[in-house]
Scaffold this active site. Sequence first.
Site, PDB file in Angstrom:
ATOM      1  CB  SER A  65      41.279  33.488  48.355  1.00  0.00           C
ATOM      2  OG  SER A  65      41.236  32.257  49.016  1.00  0.00           O
ATOM      3  CE  LYS A 122      45.241  31.044  46.445  1.00  0.00           C
ATOM      4  NZ  LYS A 122      46.033  32.298  46.321  1.00  0.00           N
ATOM      5  CG  ASP A 144      60.705  33.745  45.955  1.00  0.00           C
ATOM      6  OD1 ASP A 144      59.589  33.637  46.493  1.00  0.00           O
ATOM      7  OD2 ASP A 144      61.352  32.768  45.530  1.00  0.00           O
ATOM      8  CB  ILE A 198      43.602  37.024  37.943  1.00  0.00           C
ATOM      9  CG1 ILE A 198      42.698  36.013  37.212  1.00  0.00           C
ATOM     10  CG2 ILE A 198      42.783  37.846  38.939  1.00  0.00           C
ATOM     11  CD1 ILE A 198      42.085  34.971  38.123  1.00  0.00           C
ATOM     12  CE  LYS A 200      56.086  41.719  61.257  1.00  0.00           C
ATOM     13  NZ  LYS A 200      55.264  41.827  62.493  1.00  0.00           N
ATOM     14  CB  ILE A 209      39.120  33.701  35.367  1.00  0.00           C
ATOM     15  CG1 ILE A 209      38.504  34.030  36.737  1.00  0.00           C
ATOM     16  CG2 ILE A 209      39.292  34.963  34.525  1.00  0.00           C
ATOM     17  CD1 ILE A 209      37.126  34.655  36.682  1.00  0.00           C
TER      18      ILE A 209
END
Length: 294
Positions: free
Chosen positions: A159, A177, A82, A36, A142, A206
């Site tokens: 999410s 989530k 990562d 996605i 951040k 999806i």
Amino acid sequence: MAPTPYVHPAVDSTAVFKSDLFKGKVLFCTGGGSGICKAMTEAVMRHGASATIVGRNVDRLTQSAQELSKATGQECLAVQADVRHFNQLRDAVARAIERFGTIDFVICGAAGNFLAPINGLSVNGFKTVIEIDTIGTYNTIKATLQHIRASKGSYIHVSATLHYRGTPYQVHVSAAKAAVDATSAVLAVEEGPHGIRSNVIAPGPIGGTEGMDRLSPKGDAQQVVYPRLPAGRLGDVKDIANMTVFLFSDAANFVTGQVIAVDGGHEHLRGPSLPYPESVLDPNAVKHMIKPRL
């Protein structure tokens, strides 16, 4: 014979939005090497943006960047990192700024998931998903925030709809989530006065994605169950991509702090994907229906 339901086809964003909509803009996307998030990145690039995609698998990431550049004619930079480690993300952002000079849009899309009941889920398994999805999202925010403040840019967090109700075998990702949704809302409120918007896209089922393949029961369940949702078909990555283009566009500049389910109405009819209560009373009885972990 019952009437055949009408099914709207998936469309390309270029059929609806201007081709130069994001000319000169720069996207930073975690998880952009596949699935996605790769489709979301491609859509933004097709409208003129350059992009940096971030992930752990450098070979897949590099190949995806080449494919995205070839498909869109825009530059895509691949940076291995990562999301669980802030220092790696900070360095990835520095690479993006060094190459492009700015970041206008951020997609927080890195995620991990697999099917497991609470009783069979290890502490480390739960922790890992929280670290990738929730802490990874925070680390991305951040690392990019000062640049998004400067560009008056926008965040999209990928999410899910699983935590809207209790979903068996999904406690780890449901917790992760739910935290992502809450983080986006706080970000929208705190950073709105600085010119930043933050929204969540919650994809439904999806088709053609690794996650859909791995998290759906084996067999013909996808073909039998999901076409019964109100939209009459499985989702397409284009459906998520189109929402991405809209939310990053100026047409959505009054939309912030929202969680938008793009699921063809699936949530209104959703039941458990595994037999219930058999799957929680005897997990061994459904083990043959579960694919290997993501």
